[in-house]
Design an enzyme around this catalytic site. Structure first.
Site, mmCIF file in Angstrom:
data_model
loop_
_atom_site.group_PDB
_atom_site.id
_atom_site.type_symbol
_atom_site.label_atom_id
_atom_site.label_comp_id
_atom_site.label_asym_id
_atom_site.label_seq_id
_atom_site.Cartn_x
_atom_site.Cartn_y
_atom_site.Cartn_z
ATOM 1 N N ASP A 1 -8.742 3.806 -2.161
ATOM 2 C CA ASP A 1 -9.656 4.103 -1.062
ATOM 3 C C ASP A 1 -10.965 4.699 -1.562
ATOM 4 O OD1 ASP A 1 -7.598 3.134 0.373
ATOM 5 O OD2 ASP A 1 -6.887 5.072 1.091
ATOM 6 N N GLU B 1 2.692 5.093 -3.886
ATOM 7 C CA GLU B 1 2.681 6.106 -4.967
ATOM 8 C C GLU B 1 3.987 6.893 -5.039
ATOM 9 O OE1 GLU B 1 0.280 5.806 -2.579
ATOM 10 O OE2 GLU B 1 -1.009 4.571 -3.848
ATOM 11 N N ASP C 1 0.868 -1.180 0.000
ATOM 12 C CA ASP C 1 0.000 0.000 0.000
ATOM 13 C C ASP C 1 0.908 1.233 0.000
ATOM 14 O OD1 ASP C 1 -2.245 1.543 0.133
ATOM 15 O OD2 ASP C 1 -2.830 0.957 2.157
#
Lengths: 521, 959
Positions: B622, B549, B546
């Protein structure tokens, strides 16, 4: 219907098992790399003993137990689902709705869902290992061990339950006593209340009589004063109430903010949240500082306040539970000085008049008034007491009042009161909720009704609901919280053992049977 | 009852109370006013100086038709050799020289690269090292076409059906298929390469002929961000100044373009420079952690694939803009084609709309691949050959996943696990989010909550289930944390421009980020997944990446500052969109390497780039428990799927917020038909495991999860197809019906493979919907097996317990009707074949199976069957060697049967049904039992196939 086992013909049983074992041997013989081809399974595989007769061959065909279809007898346990009710495949996984019966010789037979047959997992329900026969996995027969363990556990449980029930009986006894005591107390108080009410009336009349007998000029002032005093008294009480309420609100708000500070989503850089947290920290610092120095400030503030509104130094008469504080004494002293100075210069203001007039009131009047107030207070006290007892009597303490003995038994959960979470770090505590209801079952006649308690409306979570607690009670020899968890934010689950929920054997047996009956249907 | 804040002393009468109260209220109210996405946290094109400059450049050229692109080919510089056409370009405005190369590729594509000939220093060109599986080989199948002196033309491909024309002045490249242009570069003259310069050098373009003062002012304004930019108070030092690249790519004759994920937007991309229902900003590709993102928006999200596909009747084309820097794409559609094409195309009155796109990247070189189709499946294959096909996952990975932030402890895990059994709902994987760690230090466990992680994994592993733990790329700064210590000692962290280790803020607090573009960091991380390194991990444990980015709470736009320094001295701005894939790659390799012999990995990543399909699955981040987020999941996943990354899903139920029961049921129904099927929830939400809703809702959820399990053989076969052909797993309508224009913008219904038509219900209270049935084909309701009456748009009932799913006539799908608690427990269960005949009484289908865990399939240990039904005969033929003694997998399932065959749409009821083996000497012909259900089915015949083996070839005759 009582649950029975090992009632059937033991020879027949061992025969079935032998066939099964034989099959398993053959099967495992064929299974080298591949999983076994499960040809020609016993027609009785997976059938419970009491239904074995339904699977006897009575010709070439066989009718599904629900009568929905007639199929070749050979199609029983052929690993293809023919019957809508799944009755043709008691021993395979072919019908999703069928149940497989593990005989578990030496232990208690049980059912598993057909989807657990030959799924590569040894089911704990099948200690005989009969659920896995296609060679994927070998499940040993551990019924002997399982049964030994089961028996042992059962005994322990029995012991524990016996112990619990004994204590519960004490609780019930205690509960009854408490109840009886409360009822008696209530009766007594109600009689007293009647008497008190009469007394109040009498004394009020007496007071009135004395007041009426006074001359107009003289009586007006003290009466006016008295009215005013009363109003002021009320106002002070109201103000105190306000302050307390405001403090409670501050507490709540601080708790909300603390929550926000601790639990906000750091992922999301919301300036409003960040600013609020920063301001909260600053505020808290300031606030704590203020709290420390407040005592000093307060004198002055009180002085200013009282200068305008409170006409005399009778303030201390307002009932204080404790001794006059430093501030109060200081205040009194100031008043003394002020009065003294004014008197000295002959400058008796109206205010002075009124304040002093009460002092000048004849002893008779004061006594009458005191007596009246005393009676009034007495009545109030009795009323409060009655309310308290009534609320106790209306509390749901269980079928046999067994929980009454636990009231105010504090862990970090206060039975029938509030649940709190205390931090070990900073000794702060958070309100998790107040007792709302029992919810173990739909009906309160069900003994399980009294095995789950709901505490709700606790402090609200940041960005979330008000905290609540579900308390799950299990039978045990003492009262203990076993575990606390927060499966979702702000909803706490507590597991607790208590003798109060121990059921005696007969009740339990019924339940047990009900469960099995259900299984068998 | 005195509670709260035992440490505070309260006086009884404080007049300050009201004052405090007021402020407290003020703070709280201001804190509670929270909108969804904070748009102001993220840049618009206007706020991104290079985007603004390139847009302004485009506007200038568009506004003034006399202006043409200043780039042209230098006379006689073109060299054609071994499939490469190279030459020099000159920009007449600053006389700078650029080199271009055009590669004709074996895979049926072409590549064009443009770089400065003599840059001040090298420009970043490593995106290809991450996105491509290898440098693609050039084709020698080409022929020079004689043409005008200022045009260089070649035809290429075996049949020479593809052609490229390079127009010299101005420089323009046109790709043609069957003599029809399908892709043109620099058609509108937006080619712009900001050369590397010293700070005192002149600006982007020569302004010799600026028209008026206004323009000068604007251009001065444009100069502002050249050497330094500030956004939301965060400065980007930009020591290299402007270095952007821009190019327009046109798709003449195409009215629809698709791709460039990830955006919460429609399948068919919208215009961004005016027009109906257009966006005002370009589509942005810049991997970002966007909190509570908005739907129908071109804002950048977690992943970026700079791949775009165009489709029309008879042709498909695509491009890959291979660049990992921040990228913006403007899209415009022209109602009339100005560029002489309409007549060529011969569409008569129906003048097609052409689509033009403008690609703008902050840095790097121009490296564009043109895929020439001509069909969408050709393009999927071509793109797959270039960037890799999706890795064949372990079979558990395509089953149902149960996730929550967070399952609290081992007891919680055990209870959830048992509850699935208790309520007879299958699941394969339980997930642990960040709270399982010791203080958000990944690779560690909170030993209070998880004292015996191995035991916990073994307990679920016995039932064939798996566990996933989260491992994020931010490393807590803590010298007592071995991961931090090692990475620091090995000098693996991303650096500040001044050489210090960068220190940002994330879940654990102050953290640093490992530079996974550094080969040593890759090697290091791979080792960290070894069982003896990652304590408490077992072979039942898999990984979730997770925040890659990367998400950095304290960074600009919640990500890494662009001027940070990576391996080789490269600025972060050059490779931002690669960070996620670099991390995903190392994690995936770590899981492969931890076992010997190696086992297939499973790694879910949030960030992605072109090529991420080689490393595992991704999800749409999300999302929100709202109907519009359920709706947008379909176009988002379709878009990601056609961009080469088929293994994707959206959090079932919505991550933020509490879904009501109806929304949750609908979401499960949709999720069951998406490739990656996982329920997930935010820590602040109510528990929502399927059994918490009570019947009938729990039953509806159970039913649809079980249906997913019944269809796992189909899903696995589709994954195998994707891993060998690049075909998406869930497919947009236009890829299945490429000639039906009605389907081109359709993104609320889709196909699973070619056989199941699915239309998720995404509106509250909706109980019927209009489904589009293309062509004059037969469709059967998947659940009732009834024939759909009518074609085209048909109103379909969809009560709460039903998602509209239809079986397309002409298909045979393999199922397993015995539902176990996990997919592993079903691996030796018999099969059911569902045969849906088309109007010619024909159908085909296939089944691929292997052990679902290892790489043994690469050595031939698998079965791959082709089922065909025609002329009242159903044949099962193997596409591979079945009887080989070496095929251990086939041996291991040699007793697995086809227990049932359901044939739909047979015109005449059979009297007898016979089965026989194929190519076998023995006379094995035997009659099969069958039933004709009395219910109103579509002439269904149900065959009891008790002795048909899945590993044998057989034929069934209906007489």
């Amino acid at each position: 219907m009582a649950h029975t086992f090992s009632l059937i013909d033991p020879i027949k049983r061992s025969l079935t098992i032998h066939i099964l074992i034989l099959e398993l041997v053959i099967l495992s013989f064929f299974t080298l790399n591949a999983y076994a081809k499960v040809d020609n399974l016993s027609k009785l595989l997976g059938v419970e003993e009491s239904k074995a007769h339904l699977y006897e061959a009575k010709g070439p065909d066989w009718t599904c137990l629900d009568g929905s279809a007639t199929i070749p007898y050979e199609a029983i346990n052929d690993d293809f689902c023919d019957c809508a009710d799944g009755s043709d495949e008691p021993g395979t996984s072919a019908c999703p709705n069928s149940k497989f019966n593990c005989r578990n010789i030496g232990h208690i037979s049980s059912f598993i869902s057909s989807s657990r047959v030959n799924d590569g997992v040894c089911e704990p329900e099948c200690c005989d290992g009969s659920d896995e026969y296609d060679g994927k996995i070998k499940c040993p027969n551990i019924c002997k061990e399982t049964n030994a363990e089961y028996t042992k556990k059962l005994k322990e449980l029995e012991k524990l339950r016996a112990q619990g029930i004994r204590i519960k009986k004490e609780y019930i006894e205690k509960g009854r006593k408490i109840k009886t005591k409360n009822v008696a107390e209530l009766n007594r108080l109600e009689i007293e209340l009647k008497a008190a009410k009469i007394r109040v009336k009498e004394r009020e009349a007496a007071l009135k009589k004395i007041e009426d007998s006074k001359t107009d000029t003289e009586q007006l002032a003290p009466k006016g004063n008295r009215e005013r005093m009363k109003k002021i008294h009320e106002r002070i009480i109201a103000l105190k109430g306000d302050v307390t309420r405001l403090h409670e609100q501050i507490d709540t708000l601080l708790s909300i903010l603390k929550d926000m500070k601790n639990n906000h989503n750091q992922n999301y850089h919301d300036m409003a949240v960040k600013t609020a947290i920063k301001a909260y920290d600053e505020f808290l610092e300031e606030y704590n500082k203020d709290m420390e120095t407040e005592d000093g400030d307060e004198v002055e503030e009180n002085y200013e306040d009282t200068d305008d509104d409170i006409p005399d130094k009778e303030t201390p008469q307002i009932q204080e539970p404790s001794e006059p504080t430093y501030q109060e004494r200081f205040l009194e002293m100031l008043w003394e000085i002020k009065d003294g100075v004014l008197e000295l210069f002959g400058l008796q203001s109206k205010r002075y008049y009124s304040s002093s007039s009460s002092r000048d009131t004849p002893k008779e009047l004061t006594a009458a008034r005191d007596a009246f107030e005393e009676a009034e207070q007495e009545q109030k006290d009795i009323e409060n007491h009655i309310d308290e007892i009534k609320s106790k009597l209306s509390q749901d303490y269980g079928l046999e009042y067994e929980f009454a003995a636990l009231d105010k038994y504090t862990y970090s959960l206060c039975m029938f009161g509030s649940a709190t979470q205390k931090s070990n770090k900073d000794h702060s505590s958070t309100d998790l909720g107040n007792f709302a209801k029992w919810f173990g079952a739909e009906s309160s006649n069900d003994p399980r009704y009294y095995t789950r308690m709901l505490y709700e409306d606790g402090a609200r979570c940041w960005n979330g609901p008000a905290r609540s607690v579900k308390l799950y009670l299990e039978c045990g020899a003492d009262n203990q919280i076993l575990s606390v968890s927060e499966p979702e934010k702000c909803e706490y689950h507590m597991r607790m053992i208590s003798p109060a929920v121990c059921l005696d054997h007969n009740n339990d047996q019924n339940n047990h049977n009900n469960g099995h009956k259900h299984d068998e249907l | 009852m005195k509670l709260l804040f035992g440490n505070l002393k309260f006086s009884k009468e404080s007049v300050k109370t009201k004052f405090y109260l007021f402020y407290l209220l003020y703070f709280i109210v201001s804190a509670l006013v929270v909108t969804a996405v904070k748009r102001q946290d993220f840049k618009t094109c206007e706020q991104s100086s290079f985007c603004k400059r390139n847009r302004a450049y485009a506007d200038k050229l568009t506004a003034n038709h006399s202006l043409i692109s200043p780039y042209s080919v230098i006379q006689d510089s073109i060299i054609i050799k071994d499939g490469i056409i190279s030459g020099d370009l000159i920009n007449s405005e600053n006389n700078l020289i650029f080199i271009f190369e055009l590669h004709l590729l074996e895979i049926g594509a072409a590549r064009i690269r443009i770089n400065e000939k003599n840059p001040l220093k090298p420009r970043y060109d490593k995106a290809k090292d991450w996105a491509l599986i290898q440098d693609p080989s050039y084709t020698l199948e080409y022929t020079l076409i004689p043409s005008k002196p200022d045009v260089t033309s070649l035809s290429f491909g075996k049949e020479r059906k593809q052609a490229v024309s390079i127009y010299h002045s101005p420089f323009r490249v046109e790709f043609l298929v069957n003599d029809v242009p399908i892709i043109t570069l620099n058609d509108r003259g937006f080619l712009n390469i900001e050369h590397l310069r010293k700070q005192d050098a002149p600006g982007l373009v020569d302004q010799s002929n600026s028209e008026n003062d206004q323009v000068i002012e604007d251009e001065n304004d444009l100069d502002k961000g050249l050497w330094k930019e500030t956004f939301n108070g965060k400065e980007d030092s930009k020591p290299n100044g402007p270095e952007s690249i821009g190019l327009d790519i046109s798709f003449p004759g195409f009215s629809h373009v698709y791709g460039i994920p990830e955006h919460a937007s429609s399948l068919s991309l919208k215009e961004t420079r005016g027009g109906d229902d257009s966006y005002s900003d370009p589509y942005r590709l810049y991997n970002l952690d966007v909190f509570e993102y908005e739907v129908d928006n071109p804002m950048a999200l977690y992943g970026s694939i700079p791949f775009m596909m165009a489709h029309r009747k008879g042709a498909s084309a695509a491009v890959l803009w291979l660049n990992a820097a921040e990228t913006w794409i403007d899209i415009t559609k022209n109602k009339e084609d100005k560029h002489r094409l309409s007549s060529l195309l011969g569409f008569g009155k129906l003048t097609p709309t052409s689509t033009s796109t403008h690609w703008i990247s902050e840095s790097g070189v121009i490296d564009v691949f043109a895929f020439l189709g001509p069909t969408t499946s050709d393009i999927f294959y071509q793109y797959g050959l270039l960037t890799g096909f999706t890795a064949l996952p372990q079979s558990f990975a395509i089953a149902y996943h149960q996730c929550r932030w967070n399952y609290l402890n081992q007891e919680d895990v055990a209870e959830v696990d048992e509850s699935f059994d208790k309520y007879d709902i299958p699941y394969d994987v339980i997930w642990l989010d960040i709270e399982h760690t010791d203080g958000k230090k990944y690779f560690t466990w909170d030993t209070v909550k998880f004292p015996t992680p191995e035991k916990m994994q073994t307990n679920i592993g016995i039932k064939g289930r798996k566990m996933v733990t989260i491992v994020d790329p931010h490393i807590k700064i803590d010298d007592n944390y071995y991961i931090y210590k090692e990475a620091k000692d090995l000098d693996l962290f991303v650096k500040e421009p001044d050489g210090r280790i960068y220190d940002g803020w994330c879940w654990p607090g102050s953290s640093s980020w490992v530079d996974f573009t550094n080969p040593s960091a890759q090697e290091w991380l791979i080792k960290k997944f070894a069982f003896d390194q990652y304590k408490g991990s077992t072979e039942h444990l898999f990984t979730w990446n997770d925040m890659n980015e990367p998400s950095i709470f304290s960074g600009p736009e919640i990500t890494m500052p662009k001027d940070l320094i990576h391996h080789g001295g490269w600025e972060h701005r050059n490779l931002h969109n690669l960070y996620g894939i670099a991390y995903h790659s190392a994690t995936s390799k770590g899981l492969i390497n931890r076992s010997n012999p190696p086992r297939r990995p499973f790694v879910l990543s949030r960030a992605f780039f072109a090529g991420s399909q080689r490393y595992g699955a991704i999800w749409t981040g999300d999302n929100f428990a709202k109907w519009d987020h359920l709706a947008i999941a379909t176009p988002m996943l379709l878009t990601i799927g056609i961009s080469g990354l088929p293994f994707s899903g959206a959090d079932v139920g919505g991550f933020f917020g509490n879904p009501d029961t109806e929304l949750l049921v609908r979401w499960y129904q949709a999720g069951a038909f998406q490739p990656f099927f996982r329920a997930h929830a935010h820590i602040d939400t109510k528990r929502r495991e399927p059994w918490l809703f009570g019947d009938p809702y729990t039953g509806y959820i159970r039913d649809i999860i079980r249906e997913r399990y019944a269809l796992l053989p189909l899903w696995y076969t589709l994954f195998h197809e994707a891993s060998t052909t690049g075909m998406p797993i869930i497919r947009p309508m236009f890829t299945v019906y490429p000639e039906d224009e009605e389907t081109y913008a359709m993104d609320d219904q889709f196909f699973v493979g070619n056989s199941l038509l699915v239309k998720p219900i995404v509106n509250e209270g909706q109980t019927s919907t209009e489904v589009y049935f293309p062509g004059n084909e037969i469709f059967y309701d998947y659940f009732t097996l009834k024939k759909v009456q009518g074609s085209g748009k048909v109103q379909i009932e969809a009560p709460i317990n039903k998602i509209p799913v239809f079986l397309r006539g002409g298909n045979i799908i393999p199922k397993r009707q015995r539902i176990r608690r996990s997919s592993a427990a079903m691996r030796t269960d018999p099969f059911t074949l569902l045969v849906a005949l088309d109007k010619f009484g024909k159908a085909t289908g296939s089944l691929y199976l292997d052990d679902g865990e290892t790489y043994d399939y690469e050595k031939g240990h698998f079965i791959h069957l082709q089922f065909t039904f025609s002329k009242r005969k159903l044949i099962s033929k193997s596409l591979s060697v079945l009887n080989n003694d070496e095929n251990l997998y086939a041996q291991s399932i040699s007793s697995v049967r086809v227990e049932k065959i359901i044939v739909l749409g047979l015109d005449l009821k059979p009297k007898h049904i016979f089965a026989d083996c194929i190519d076998c000497s023995k006379n094995s012909k035997r009659e099969l039992q069958f039933g004709l259900p009395t219910t109103n089915l579509a002439n269904a015949v149900i065959i009891k196939g008790t002795d048909l083996l899945i590993t044998e070839e057989w034929v069934i005759e209906f007489s």
